[in-house]
Design a protein around this motif. Structure first.
Motif, PDB file in Angstrom:
ATOM      1  N   LEU A 191       0.828  -1.202   0.000  1.00 45.57           N
ATOM      2  CA  LEU A 191       0.000   0.000   0.000  1.00 45.57           C
ATOM      3  C   LEU A 191       0.861   1.249   0.000  1.00 45.57           C
ATOM      4  CD1 LEU A 191      -2.734  -0.942   2.645  1.00 45.57           C
ATOM      5  CD2 LEU A 191      -2.873  -1.135   0.153  1.00 45.57           C
ATOM      6  N   ALA A 192       0.410   2.259  -0.729  1.00 45.63           N
ATOM      7  CA  ALA A 192       1.147   3.518  -0.771  1.00 45.63           C
ATOM      8  C   ALA A 192       1.112   4.237   0.566  1.00 45.63           C
ATOM      9  CB  ALA A 192       0.584   4.423  -1.865  1.00 45.63           C
ATOM     10  N   MET A 193      -0.005   4.082   1.307  1.00 49.17           N
ATOM     11  CA  MET A 193      -0.136   4.719   2.611  1.00 49.17           C
ATOM     12  C   MET A 193      -0.528   3.672   3.655  1.00 49.17           C
ATOM     13  SD  MET A 193      -1.860   8.421   1.700  1.00 49.17           S
ATOM     14  CE  MET A 193      -1.544   9.042   3.359  1.00 49.17           C
ATOM     15  N   PRO A 194       0.423   2.829   4.061  1.00 51.99           N
ATOM     16  CA  PRO A 194       0.108   1.771   5.038  1.00 51.99           C
ATOM     17  C   PRO A 194      -0.325   2.334   6.387  1.00 51.99           C
ATOM     18  CG  PRO A 194       2.480   1.998   4.738  1.00 51.99           C
ATOM     19  CD  PRO A 194       1.849   2.820   3.666  1.00 51.99           C
ATOM     20  N   GLN A 195      -0.071   3.623   6.624  1.00 54.66           N
ATOM     21  CA  GLN A 195      -0.505   4.245   7.883  1.00 54.66           C
ATOM     22  C   GLN A 195      -2.016   4.183   8.051  1.00 54.66           C
ATOM     23  OE1 GLN A 195       2.070   5.356   6.078  1.00 54.66           O
ATOM     24  NE2 GLN A 195       3.652   5.265   7.642  1.00 54.66           N
ATOM     25  N   ALA A 196      -2.750   4.041   6.950  1.00 56.46           N
ATOM     26  CA  ALA A 196      -4.208   3.901   7.067  1.00 56.46           C
ATOM     27  C   ALA A 196      -4.570   2.598   7.779  1.00 56.46           C
ATOM     28  CB  ALA A 196      -4.851   3.943   5.684  1.00 56.46           C
ATOM     29  N   VAL A 197      -3.819   1.534   7.495  1.00 58.02           N
ATOM     30  CA  VAL A 197      -4.051   0.262   8.181  1.00 58.02           C
ATOM     31  C   VAL A 197      -3.677   0.389   9.650  1.00 58.02           C
ATOM     32  CG1 VAL A 197      -3.490  -2.203   8.234  1.00 58.02           C
ATOM     33  CG2 VAL A 197      -3.635  -1.001   6.039  1.00 58.02           C
ATOM     34  N   LEU A 198      -2.562   1.073   9.913  1.00 54.49           N
ATOM     35  CA  LEU A 198      -2.172   1.310  11.301  1.00 54.49           C
ATOM     36  C   LEU A 198      -3.243   2.116  12.025  1.00 54.49           C
ATOM     37  CD1 LEU A 198       0.191   1.032  13.383  1.00 54.49           C
ATOM     38  CD2 LEU A 198       0.846   3.353  12.695  1.00 54.49           C
TER      39      LEU A 198
END
Length: 304
Positions: A146-153
Protein backbone atom coordinates in the motif's frame (compact mmCIF):
# COMPACT_ATOMS: atom_id res chain seq x y z
CA UNK A 1 60.22 -11.95 33.37
CA UNK A 2 57.13 -9.82 32.93
CA UNK A 3 53.59 -11.07 32.67
CA UNK A 4 51.00 -9.59 30.38
CA UNK A 5 48.30 -7.58 32.01
CA UNK A 6 44.92 -9.31 32.01
CA UNK A 7 42.66 -8.26 29.20
CA UNK A 8 40.01 -5.73 30.10
CA UNK A 9 36.58 -7.31 30.36
CA UNK A 10 34.27 -6.58 27.47
CA UNK A 11 30.95 -4.86 27.87
CA UNK A 12 28.38 -6.89 29.77
CA UNK A 13 25.84 -8.58 27.58
CA UNK A 14 22.21 -7.62 28.29
CA UNK A 15 20.07 -10.23 30.02
CA UNK A 16 17.22 -11.98 28.21
CA UNK A 17 14.76 -9.87 30.22
CA UNK A 18 16.50 -6.67 29.16
CA UNK A 19 16.38 -7.76 25.52
CA UNK A 20 12.69 -8.64 25.75
CA UNK A 21 11.93 -5.27 27.35
CA UNK A 22 13.85 -3.59 24.54
CA UNK A 23 11.88 -5.62 21.99
CA UNK A 24 8.51 -4.46 23.34
CA UNK A 25 9.75 -0.82 23.65
CA UNK A 26 9.20 -0.79 27.41
CA UNK A 27 11.36 2.33 27.65
CA UNK A 28 9.18 4.16 25.11
CA UNK A 29 5.70 4.49 26.61
CA UNK A 30 4.64 7.08 24.02
CA UNK A 31 3.63 4.21 21.72
CA UNK A 32 1.04 2.66 24.01
CA UNK A 33 -0.15 6.05 25.25
CA UNK A 34 -1.13 6.90 21.67
CA UNK A 35 -3.49 3.91 21.77
CA UNK A 36 -4.60 4.40 25.34
CA UNK A 37 -6.01 7.96 25.35
CA UNK A 38 -8.58 7.56 22.54
CA UNK A 39 -9.59 4.16 23.93
CA UNK A 40 -10.17 5.58 27.40
CA UNK A 41 -11.94 8.63 25.98
CA UNK A 42 -14.33 6.27 24.16
CA UNK A 43 -14.76 4.19 27.32
CA UNK A 44 -15.80 7.25 29.34
CA UNK A 45 -18.18 8.38 26.59
CA UNK A 46 -19.75 4.93 26.27
CA UNK A 47 -20.17 4.61 30.04
CA UNK A 48 -21.41 8.21 30.31
CA UNK A 49 -18.80 8.83 33.00
CA UNK A 50 -16.72 6.64 35.29
CA UNK A 51 -16.59 3.15 33.68
CA UNK A 52 -15.53 1.26 36.81
CA UNK A 53 -12.21 -0.23 37.86
CA UNK A 54 -12.75 -3.49 35.97
CA UNK A 55 -13.10 -1.97 32.51
CA UNK A 56 -10.43 0.61 33.22
CA UNK A 57 -7.97 -2.13 34.14
CA UNK A 58 -8.94 -4.33 31.17
CA UNK A 59 -8.44 -1.61 28.60
CA UNK A 60 -5.34 -0.09 30.14
CA UNK A 61 -3.51 -3.39 30.58
CA UNK A 62 -4.86 -4.73 27.28
CA UNK A 63 -3.58 -1.69 25.41
CA UNK A 64 -0.08 -2.05 26.85
CA UNK A 65 0.01 -5.79 26.16
CA UNK A 66 -1.26 -5.58 22.58
CA UNK A 67 1.06 -2.74 21.68
CA UNK A 68 3.93 -4.83 23.04
CA UNK A 69 2.78 -7.87 21.06
CA UNK A 70 2.51 -5.72 17.95
CA UNK A 71 6.14 -4.65 18.37
CA UNK A 72 7.18 -8.32 18.37
CA UNK A 73 5.32 -9.06 15.14
CA UNK A 74 6.47 -5.83 13.49
CA UNK A 75 10.14 -6.44 14.27
CA UNK A 76 10.00 -9.98 12.91
CA UNK A 77 8.29 -8.85 9.71
CA UNK A 78 10.65 -5.91 9.19
CA UNK A 79 13.94 -7.45 10.32
CA UNK A 80 15.50 -7.43 6.85
CA UNK A 81 14.43 -3.81 6.24
CA UNK A 82 15.37 -2.59 9.71
CA UNK A 83 19.05 -3.44 9.31
CA UNK A 84 19.27 -0.75 6.60
CA UNK A 85 17.52 1.99 8.61
CA UNK A 86 19.58 4.09 11.00
CA UNK A 87 16.84 4.33 13.65
CA UNK A 88 16.02 0.59 13.74
CA UNK A 89 19.33 -1.16 12.97
CA UNK A 90 19.96 -2.09 16.62
CA UNK A 91 16.59 -3.68 17.38
CA UNK A 92 17.09 -7.08 19.10
CA UNK A 93 15.54 -9.19 16.34
CA UNK A 94 17.44 -7.29 13.65
CA UNK A 95 20.80 -7.83 15.35
CA UNK A 96 20.00 -11.47 16.14
CA UNK A 97 20.16 -10.94 19.90
CA UNK A 98 16.56 -12.22 20.03
CA UNK A 99 15.57 -14.99 17.62
CA UNK A 100 12.49 -14.89 15.42
CA UNK A 101 11.04 -17.81 17.36
CA UNK A 102 11.57 -16.05 20.68
CA UNK A 103 9.96 -12.85 19.43
CA UNK A 104 6.92 -14.65 18.04
CA UNK A 105 6.48 -16.71 21.20
CA UNK A 106 6.68 -13.56 23.33
CA UNK A 107 4.15 -11.82 21.08
CA UNK A 108 1.81 -14.80 21.26
CA UNK A 109 2.08 -14.96 25.06
CA UNK A 110 1.30 -11.26 25.43
CA UNK A 111 -1.67 -11.60 23.05
CA UNK A 112 -3.04 -14.55 25.04
CA UNK A 113 -2.85 -12.60 28.30
CA UNK A 114 -4.61 -9.70 26.63
CA UNK A 115 -7.29 -12.05 25.29
CA UNK A 116 -7.75 -13.39 28.79
CA UNK A 117 -8.58 -9.86 29.90
CA UNK A 118 -11.11 -9.47 27.09
CA UNK A 119 -12.78 -12.72 28.16
CA UNK A 120 -13.78 -10.98 31.39
CA UNK A 121 -15.95 -8.49 29.48
CA UNK A 122 -18.76 -9.66 27.16
CA UNK A 123 -19.39 -11.43 23.83
CA UNK A 124 -19.47 -8.29 21.59
CA UNK A 125 -16.07 -7.15 22.88
CA UNK A 126 -14.68 -10.66 22.45
CA UNK A 127 -15.87 -10.77 18.83
CA UNK A 128 -14.23 -7.44 18.08
CA UNK A 129 -10.96 -8.58 19.62
CA UNK A 130 -10.47 -11.11 16.78
CA UNK A 131 -10.84 -8.39 14.17
CA UNK A 132 -8.47 -6.13 16.13
CA UNK A 133 -5.83 -8.88 16.22
CA UNK A 134 -6.16 -9.54 12.48
CA UNK A 135 -5.65 -5.87 11.61
CA UNK A 136 -2.67 -5.59 13.98
CA UNK A 137 -0.99 -8.58 12.32
CA UNK A 138 -1.72 -7.25 8.82
CA UNK A 139 -0.14 -3.83 9.35
CA UNK A 140 3.57 -4.80 9.11
CA UNK A 141 2.93 -6.33 5.71
CA UNK A 142 0.78 -3.45 4.41
CA UNK A 143 3.84 -1.28 3.83
CA UNK A 144 4.92 -3.70 1.11
CA UNK A 145 1.80 -3.22 -1.01
CA UNK A 146 0.00 0.00 0.00
CA UNK A 147 1.15 3.52 -0.77
CA UNK A 148 -0.14 4.72 2.61
CA UNK A 149 0.11 1.77 5.04
CA UNK A 150 -0.51 4.24 7.88
CA UNK A 151 -4.21 3.90 7.07
CA UNK A 152 -4.05 0.26 8.18
CA UNK A 153 -2.17 1.31 11.30
CA UNK A 154 -4.89 3.89 11.93
CA UNK A 155 -7.53 1.17 12.00
CA UNK A 156 -5.38 -1.02 14.26
CA UNK A 157 -4.65 1.84 16.67
CA UNK A 158 -8.32 2.87 16.77
CA UNK A 159 -9.94 -0.51 17.33
CA UNK A 160 -10.02 0.00 21.06
CA UNK A 161 -12.79 2.55 20.49
CA UNK A 162 -15.56 0.18 19.31
CA UNK A 163 -14.27 -2.43 21.75
CA UNK A 164 -14.74 0.04 24.60
CA UNK A 165 -18.30 0.75 23.48
CA UNK A 166 -18.97 -2.98 23.17
CA UNK A 167 -17.64 -3.67 26.67
CA UNK A 168 -19.59 -0.80 28.22
CA UNK A 169 -22.88 -1.25 26.37
CA UNK A 170 -22.94 -4.84 25.13
CA UNK A 171 -24.91 -7.65 26.68
CA UNK A 172 -24.66 -11.42 26.70
CA UNK A 173 -25.59 -11.95 23.03
CA UNK A 174 -22.96 -12.85 20.43
CA UNK A 175 -23.64 -9.94 18.08
CA UNK A 176 -22.42 -6.40 17.55
CA UNK A 177 -25.73 -4.56 17.59
CA UNK A 178 -24.75 -3.01 20.92
CA UNK A 179 -21.96 -1.06 19.20
CA UNK A 180 -23.51 2.22 17.97
CA UNK A 181 -22.60 3.92 14.71
CA UNK A 182 -21.04 6.72 16.74
CA UNK A 183 -18.33 4.30 17.90
CA UNK A 184 -17.36 3.51 14.32
CA UNK A 185 -17.49 7.22 13.46
CA UNK A 186 -15.06 7.92 16.30
CA UNK A 187 -12.80 5.18 14.92
CA UNK A 188 -12.73 6.93 11.53
CA UNK A 189 -12.08 10.29 13.19
CA UNK A 190 -9.20 8.85 15.21
CA UNK A 191 -7.75 7.31 12.06
CA UNK A 192 -6.94 10.83 10.82
CA UNK A 193 -4.96 11.54 13.99
CA UNK A 194 -2.96 8.33 13.45
CA UNK A 195 -2.29 9.39 9.86
CA UNK A 196 -0.99 12.73 11.14
CA UNK A 197 1.42 11.45 13.76
CA UNK A 198 2.60 8.38 11.87
CA UNK A 199 3.37 10.49 8.82
CA UNK A 200 5.56 12.60 11.12
CA UNK A 201 7.18 9.32 12.16
CA UNK A 202 7.59 8.26 8.53
CA UNK A 203 9.33 11.55 7.71
CA UNK A 204 12.14 10.48 10.04
CA UNK A 205 12.85 7.37 7.92
CA UNK A 206 11.93 8.70 4.49
CA UNK A 207 15.44 8.67 3.00
CA UNK A 208 16.10 5.14 4.25
CA UNK A 209 12.67 3.93 3.10
CA UNK A 210 13.21 5.32 -0.40
CA UNK A 211 16.55 3.54 -0.62
CA UNK A 212 15.22 0.12 0.46
CA UNK A 213 11.82 0.30 -1.23
CA UNK A 214 9.48 0.55 1.78
CA UNK A 215 6.30 2.56 1.24
CA UNK A 216 4.95 5.21 3.58
CA UNK A 217 2.58 8.17 3.68
CA UNK A 218 5.57 10.54 3.86
CA UNK A 219 6.77 9.19 0.51
CA UNK A 220 3.29 9.12 -1.02
CA UNK A 221 2.60 12.75 -0.07
CA UNK A 222 5.98 13.95 -1.32
CA UNK A 223 6.42 17.72 -1.02
CA UNK A 224 2.88 17.95 0.34
CA UNK A 225 3.81 16.00 3.45
CA UNK A 226 3.57 18.90 5.90
CA UNK A 227 0.33 20.17 4.36
CA UNK A 228 -1.07 16.65 4.45
CA UNK A 229 -0.23 16.23 8.13
CA UNK A 230 -1.93 19.49 9.04
CA UNK A 231 -5.01 18.49 7.03
CA UNK A 232 -5.07 15.16 8.89
CA UNK A 233 -4.91 17.01 12.20
CA UNK A 234 -7.71 19.35 11.09
CA UNK A 235 -9.90 16.43 9.98
CA UNK A 236 -9.35 14.62 13.28
CA UNK A 237 -10.09 17.67 15.42
CA UNK A 238 -13.18 18.63 13.42
CA UNK A 239 -14.58 15.08 13.27
CA UNK A 240 -13.86 14.10 16.88
CA UNK A 241 -15.02 17.48 18.15
CA UNK A 242 -18.25 17.36 16.16
CA UNK A 243 -18.99 13.82 17.26
CA UNK A 244 -18.33 14.73 20.88
CA UNK A 245 -20.85 17.56 20.69
CA UNK A 246 -23.43 15.26 19.08
CA UNK A 247 -22.87 12.80 21.93
CA UNK A 248 -23.69 15.47 24.50
CA UNK A 249 -20.27 16.72 25.53
CA UNK A 250 -19.87 20.44 26.19
CA UNK A 251 -17.51 23.23 27.18
CA UNK A 252 -14.90 21.24 29.10
CA UNK A 253 -14.64 18.83 26.21
CA UNK A 254 -14.21 21.78 23.84
CA UNK A 255 -11.49 23.15 26.12
CA UNK A 256 -9.64 19.86 25.77
CA UNK A 257 -10.06 19.97 22.00
CA UNK A 258 -8.71 23.54 21.97
CA UNK A 259 -5.59 22.38 23.85
CA UNK A 260 -5.20 19.57 21.31
CA UNK A 261 -5.52 22.07 18.42
CA UNK A 262 -2.85 24.29 19.97
CA UNK A 263 -0.50 21.31 20.13
CA UNK A 264 -1.18 20.48 16.48
CA UNK A 265 -0.17 24.04 15.55
CA UNK A 266 3.02 23.65 17.59
CA UNK A 267 3.78 20.46 15.67
CA UNK A 268 3.66 22.47 12.45
CA UNK A 269 6.54 24.60 13.74
CA UNK A 270 8.51 21.40 14.38
CA UNK A 271 7.93 19.58 11.09
CA UNK A 272 7.91 22.43 8.58
CA UNK A 273 11.70 22.21 8.06
CA UNK A 274 11.50 18.39 7.79
CA UNK A 275 14.38 17.88 10.23
CA UNK A 276 14.60 14.23 11.34
CA UNK A 277 15.09 15.20 14.97
CA UNK A 278 12.21 17.69 14.98
CA UNK A 279 9.82 15.32 13.19
CA UNK A 280 10.63 12.61 15.72
CA UNK A 281 10.08 15.09 18.55
CA UNK A 282 6.66 15.96 17.12
CA UNK A 283 5.72 12.30 16.84
CA UNK A 284 6.78 11.49 20.41
CA UNK A 285 4.83 14.47 21.79
CA UNK A 286 1.55 13.39 20.22
CA UNK A 287 0.39 11.47 23.25
CA UNK A 288 -0.06 14.81 25.03
CA UNK A 289 -2.55 15.80 22.33
CA UNK A 290 -4.57 12.66 23.04
CA UNK A 291 -4.23 13.27 26.77
CA UNK A 292 -5.75 16.74 26.38
CA UNK A 293 -8.80 15.27 24.63
CA UNK A 294 -9.13 12.60 27.32
CA UNK A 295 -8.92 15.09 30.20
CA UNK A 296 -11.49 17.34 28.52
CA UNK A 297 -13.82 14.37 28.07
CA UNK A 298 -13.47 13.17 31.67
CA UNK A 299 -13.91 16.68 33.07
CA UNK A 300 -16.98 17.33 30.97
CA UNK A 301 -18.70 14.13 32.05
CA UNK A 302 -17.75 14.63 35.70
CA UNK A 303 -18.79 18.30 35.95
CA UNK A 304 -21.98 18.35 33.91
Amino acid sequence: MTTAAPAAPGPAQPSRLALYLQLIRWDRPAGWLLLLWPTLSALWIAADGWPGWHLLAVFTLGTVLMRSAGCCVNDVADREFDRHVQRTAQRPVTTGAVSVKEALLLGAALSLVSFGLVLTTNPPAILLSFAALAVAIAYPFAKRVLAMPQAVLGIAFSFGIPMAFAAALGGAEWNLRAVPLSAWALLVANLFWVLAYDTEYAMVDRDDDLRIGVRSSAIALGRWDVAGIMLFYAAYLAAWGGLGLRLGLGRWFLAGMACAAAQALWHFTLIRRRSRAECFKAFRANHWLGFAVFVGTVADLALR
